[in-house]
Write an enzyme that holds these catalytic residues in place. Structure first.
Site, PDB file in Angstrom:
ATOM      1  N   ASP A 163       0.850   1.989   2.115  1.00 17.04           N
ATOM      2  CA  ASP A 163       0.716   1.932   3.565  1.00 17.04           C
ATOM      3  C   ASP A 163       1.858   2.793   4.130  1.00 17.04           C
ATOM      4  O   ASP A 163       2.846   3.050   3.428  1.00 17.04           O
ATOM      5  CB  ASP A 163       0.823   0.478   4.051  1.00 17.04           C
ATOM      6  CG  ASP A 163       0.966   0.394   5.557  1.00 17.04           C
ATOM      7  OD1 ASP A 163       0.107   0.955   6.257  1.00 17.04           O
ATOM      8  OD2 ASP A 163       1.952  -0.203   6.042  1.00 17.04           O
ATOM      9  N   ILE A 164       1.745   3.227   5.358  1.00 20.54           N
ATOM     10  CA  ILE A 164       2.772   4.143   5.889  1.00 20.54           C
ATOM     11  C   ILE A 164       3.711   3.413   6.866  1.00 20.54           C
ATOM     12  O   ILE A 164       4.873   3.156   6.546  1.00 20.54           O
ATOM     13  CB  ILE A 164       2.101   5.371   6.561  1.00 20.54           C
ATOM     14  CG1 ILE A 164       1.316   6.150   5.488  1.00 20.54           C
ATOM     15  CG2 ILE A 164       3.157   6.266   7.236  1.00 20.54           C
ATOM     16  CD1 ILE A 164       0.497   7.303   6.020  1.00 20.54           C
ATOM     17  N   ASP A 165       3.177   3.051   8.041  1.00 15.99           N
ATOM     18  CA  ASP A 165       4.055   2.516   9.098  1.00 15.99           C
ATOM     19  C   ASP A 165       4.549   1.111   8.751  1.00 15.99           C
ATOM     20  O   ASP A 165       3.755   0.221   8.481  1.00 15.99           O
ATOM     21  CB  ASP A 165       3.310   2.499  10.427  1.00 15.99           C
ATOM     22  CG  ASP A 165       2.935   3.907  10.859  1.00 15.99           C
ATOM     23  OD1 ASP A 165       3.743   4.523  11.572  1.00 15.99           O
ATOM     24  OD2 ASP A 165       1.877   4.420  10.443  1.00 15.99           O
ATOM     25  N   ASP A 221       2.727  -4.006   4.798  1.00  8.68           N
ATOM     26  CA  ASP A 221       3.606  -4.866   5.600  1.00  8.68           C
ATOM     27  C   ASP A 221       2.883  -5.686   6.668  1.00  8.68           C
ATOM     28  O   ASP A 221       3.478  -6.552   7.289  1.00  8.68           O
ATOM     29  CB  ASP A 221       4.646  -4.002   6.326  1.00  8.68           C
ATOM     30  CG  ASP A 221       4.013  -3.192   7.448  1.00  8.68           C
ATOM     31  OD1 ASP A 221       3.053  -2.454   7.170  1.00  8.68           O
ATOM     32  OD2 ASP A 221       4.449  -3.319   8.596  1.00  8.68           O
TER      33      ASP A 221
HETATM   34 MG   LIG Z   1       1.966  -0.912   8.091  1.00 13.23          MG
END
Ligand SMILES: [Mg+2]
Length: 249
Positions: free
Chosen positions: A23-25, A201
């Site tokens: 995942d990125i953000d 997250d």
């Molecule tokens: Mg995220």
């Protein structure tokens, strides 16, 4: 659950037999006031590129962002990707992006109105999903959610669901999510013969945590404990340090 802080011994796994799904953000990048203002810290692209080589190309992004936006953020690096919560899919770094149908304009106008209820709210048209960001207007989050909840029967009848994330509320079709995207990725080489290791997250990442056992996969949570996660990284910085270490075997 094991917590991995900076300098700790990171969880070990065999890069020759694993894939890495990121995942990125909020996972590899710190969250910023707007999606456009995130910063890719120096060294991260090099780490990810090196990990791609070590896994024979089995590193992918799994994000709520559109794939074009991901490419721009990490340029010149391109990876296989699940974008827009599963509405977009690219099996190979140099392949075409496969897209789901766009959401109707009537719905867009309606949600733009919801985003107009307080200053600082920002409407984002991601074509397959719509997002209302309230990081710049943190107090307006509950009012936006209430306004959307009132429309829930209409949204549900159209097969849409409301997802509440970190300072963002997204409206998306029910039939895809990050979990369906990862399942699709797992049917493709080089991912199909490898054990997925996924890092996420947020609420939308829980769909991935749920499909991982099918592939003997491992999930790592970032920033908070999440059901199905084998260990916890306190922050994206801890993840980046871990990735940097992994990339230098
Ligand atoms: Mg995220």
């Amino acid at each position: 659950m094991v917590t991995v802080e900076s300098g700790d011994i990171a969880p070990e796994f065999d890069l020759r037999r694993s894939s890495l799904l990121l995942d990125i953000d909020g996972t590899i990048l710190d969250i910023a006031p707007t999606p456009e203002s995130v910063r890719v810290p120096p060294g991260l692209i090099d780490s990810i590129r090196a990990l791609g080589a070590l896994t024979q190309g089995a590193v992918a992004f799994v994000s709520g962002r559109r794939i074009a936006a991901i490419d721009k953020l990490f340029a010149p690096l391109k990876l296989p990707a699940v974008g827009c919560h599963g509405a977009e899919f690219r099996a190979r770094a140099d392949g075409e992006i496969d897209e789901a149908a766009s959401l109707p304009d009537t719905l867009k106008r309606h949600l733009e109105e919801v985003a107009g209820i307080a200053p600082g709210l920002r409407f984002e048209d991601k074509q397959h999903t719509f997002a209302i960001h309230f990081r710049a207007a943190p107090d307006a989050g509950p009012a936006v959610l209430r306004a959307l909840m009132e429309q829930r029967p209409v949204l549900a009848a159209a097969g849409l669901q409301i997802l509440s994330g970190k300072a963002v509320i997204e409206i998306k079709p029910r039939w895809f999510n990050k979990g369906t995207g990862v399942s699709r990725l797992m049917r493709q080489a080089p991912f199909s013969k490898r054990i997925p290791v996924f890092l996420g997250d947020d609420t939308t990442d829980e769909d991935v945590f749920r499909v991982l056992p099918e592939y003997d996969g491992i999930g790592y949570a970032v920033g908070r404990e999440m059901e199905g996660a084998a260990c916890l990284f306190p922050s994206p910085r801890d993840v980046r340090e871990w990735l940097a270490r992994l990339s230098r075997p």
